[in-house]
Design a protein around this motif. Structure first.
Motif, PDB file in Angstrom:
ATOM      1  N   PHE A 212       0.794  -1.229   0.000  1.00 55.63           N
ATOM      2  CA  PHE A 212       0.000   0.000   0.000  1.00 55.63           C
ATOM      3  C   PHE A 212       0.825   1.277   0.000  1.00 55.63           C
ATOM      4  CE2 PHE A 212      -3.215  -3.058   0.983  1.00 55.63           C
ATOM      5  CZ  PHE A 212      -4.324  -2.547   0.354  1.00 55.63           C
TER       6      PHE A 212
ATOM      7  N   ALA B 236       0.397   4.116  -4.890  1.00 59.11           N
ATOM      8  CA  ALA B 236       0.057   5.405  -5.495  1.00 59.11           C
ATOM      9  C   ALA B 236       1.100   5.872  -6.505  1.00 59.11           C
ATOM     10  CB  ALA B 236      -0.129   6.459  -4.410  1.00 59.11           C
TER      11      ALA B 236
ATOM     12  N   GLN C 173      -0.585   1.667 -13.594  1.00 55.10           N
ATOM     13  CA  GLN C 173      -1.611   0.741 -13.115  1.00 55.10           C
ATOM     14  C   GLN C 173      -2.268   0.028 -14.297  1.00 55.10           C
ATOM     15  OE1 GLN C 173      -1.783   4.032 -13.073  1.00 55.10           O
ATOM     16  NE2 GLN C 173      -3.811   4.736 -13.588  1.00 55.10           N
TER      17      GLN C 173
ATOM     18  N   ALA D 172     -11.533   6.179  -9.744  1.00 50.92           N
ATOM     19  CA  ALA D 172     -10.564   5.504  -8.877  1.00 50.92           C
ATOM     20  C   ALA D 172     -10.337   6.302  -7.598  1.00 50.92           C
ATOM     21  CB  ALA D 172      -9.246   5.292  -9.620  1.00 50.92           C
ATOM     22  N   GLY D 173     -10.214   7.617  -7.718  1.00 47.87           N
ATOM     23  CA  GLY D 173     -10.003   8.454  -6.542  1.00 47.87           C
ATOM     24  C   GLY D 173     -11.151   8.353  -5.550  1.00 47.87           C
TER      25      GLY D 173
ATOM     26  N   TRP E 209     -11.019   4.695  -3.982  1.00 49.63           N
ATOM     27  CA  TRP E 209      -9.947   4.566  -2.991  1.00 49.63           C
ATOM     28  C   TRP E 209     -10.238   5.419  -1.753  1.00 49.63           C
ATOM     29  CZ3 TRP E 209      -7.005   0.651  -2.664  1.00 49.63           C
ATOM     30  CH2 TRP E 209      -6.608  -0.043  -3.802  1.00 49.63           C
TER      31      TRP E 209
ATOM     32  N   ILE F 141     -12.598   3.381   0.318  1.00 47.08           N
ATOM     33  CA  ILE F 141     -11.856   2.306   0.986  1.00 47.08           C
ATOM     34  C   ILE F 141     -11.092   2.864   2.174  1.00 47.08           C
ATOM     35  CG2 ILE F 141      -9.909   0.698   0.719  1.00 47.08           C
ATOM     36  CD1 ILE F 141     -10.922   0.292  -2.212  1.00 47.08           C
ATOM     37  N   ALA F 142     -10.427   4.000   1.982  1.00 48.39           N
ATOM     38  CA  ALA F 142      -9.678   4.628   3.075  1.00 48.39           C
ATOM     39  C   ALA F 142     -10.593   4.962   4.251  1.00 48.39           C
ATOM     40  CB  ALA F 142      -8.975   5.893   2.582  1.00 48.39           C
TER      41      ALA F 142
ATOM     42  N   SER G  71      -4.468   3.777   0.972  1.00 47.45           N
ATOM     43  CA  SER G  71      -5.666   4.001   0.160  1.00 47.45           C
ATOM     44  C   SER G  71      -5.965   5.492   0.041  1.00 47.45           C
ATOM     45  CB  SER G  71      -6.864   3.264   0.772  1.00 47.45           C
ATOM     46  OG  SER G  71      -6.631   1.879   0.783  1.00 47.45           O
TER      47      SER G  71
ATOM     48  N   MET H  26      -3.539   6.921  -2.347  1.00 51.50           N
ATOM     49  CA  MET H  26      -3.938   6.553  -3.708  1.00 51.50           C
ATOM     50  C   MET H  26      -5.071   7.468  -4.190  1.00 51.50           C
ATOM     51  SD  MET H  26      -3.281   4.418  -6.149  1.00 51.50           S
ATOM     52  CE  MET H  26      -3.943   3.376  -7.424  1.00 51.50           C
ATOM     53  N   SER H  27      -6.045   7.705  -3.315  1.00 52.04           N
ATOM     54  CA  SER H  27      -7.169   8.567  -3.663  1.00 52.04           C
ATOM     55  C   SER H  27      -6.699   9.979  -4.010  1.00 52.04           C
ATOM     56  CB  SER H  27      -8.168   8.614  -2.502  1.00 52.04           C
ATOM     57  OG  SER H  27      -9.207   9.523  -2.775  1.00 52.04           O
TER      58      SER H  27
ATOM     59  N   CYS I 211      -4.731  10.056  -7.269  1.00 49.55           N
ATOM     60  CA  CYS I 211      -5.622   9.986  -8.436  1.00 49.55           C
ATOM     61  C   CYS I 211      -6.260  11.340  -8.699  1.00 49.55           C
ATOM     62  CB  CYS I 211      -6.720   8.935  -8.210  1.00 49.55           C
ATOM     63  SG  CYS I 211      -6.176   7.231  -8.331  1.00 49.55           S
TER      64      CYS I 211
END
Length: 167
Positions: free
Chosen positions: A60, A64, A72, A98-99, A102, A105-106, A142, A145-146, A149
């Protein structure tokens, strides 16, 4: 631009954390093999440290980094046939979706990390590694990553690395 400098600094930080976790994982496994087969005394907590701490860090923290260079998984067969404007639009929509995913998820995993922390959950009685740490790592990765993105919407992908292009 401040955002670019902060992003690059954060990329170096997570790359270092993920790399250090990978080295620690390798050393821990080697030490456990030596202890298990030569000394007949395995190291307690190797599995907990691996699954709760080190593997989430490896996966993780580096995730990102793939966004900026379009590293990706993507639908190149379809997207590469679009005109440049269509490719940019598709990339922007994909990064937005995706943002948002994620980020969700976060939020969910971050909430679980807080619950685990408040409950004082530990992985095992013998080792006692706090479970919330693993959840916090996944939530942080996550969230990163968000944000990555969302920051990259409208930005061109970084130049492809020819050493891994097409892999």
């Amino acid at each position: 631009m401040l955002v670019n400098r902060l992003t690059r600094w954060l990329e170096r930080l997570v790359t270092t954390a993920g790399g250090a976790a990978l080295v620690a994982l390798m050393l821990l496994f080697c030490a456990d093999v030596i202890a298990r087969y030569f000394l007949k005394r395995p190291i307690d907590g190797v599995m907990e440290m691996t699954t709760t701490l080190l593997l989430p860090l490896v996966v993780f923290m580096g995730m990102a980094l793939s966004v900026r260079g379009d590293g990706q998984v993507r639908l190149g067969v379809i997207v590469d046939r679009l005109p440049p404007g269509g490719q940019r639009a598709f990339r922007g929509v994909a990064l937005l979706v995706a943002g948002l995913l994620w980020g969700a998820i976060a939020l969910v995993v971050g909430t679980r990390a807080l619950e685990s922390f408040q409950a004082g959950e530990v992985s095992t009685v013998s080792f006692g590694l706090p479970v919330f740490v693993g959840y916090a790592i996944v939530a942080t990765g996550s969230a990163l990553m968000s944000v990555t993105c969302l920051i990259n919407i409208g930005q061109p992908p970084a130049p492809a690395d020819p050493t891994v292009d097409g892999v």
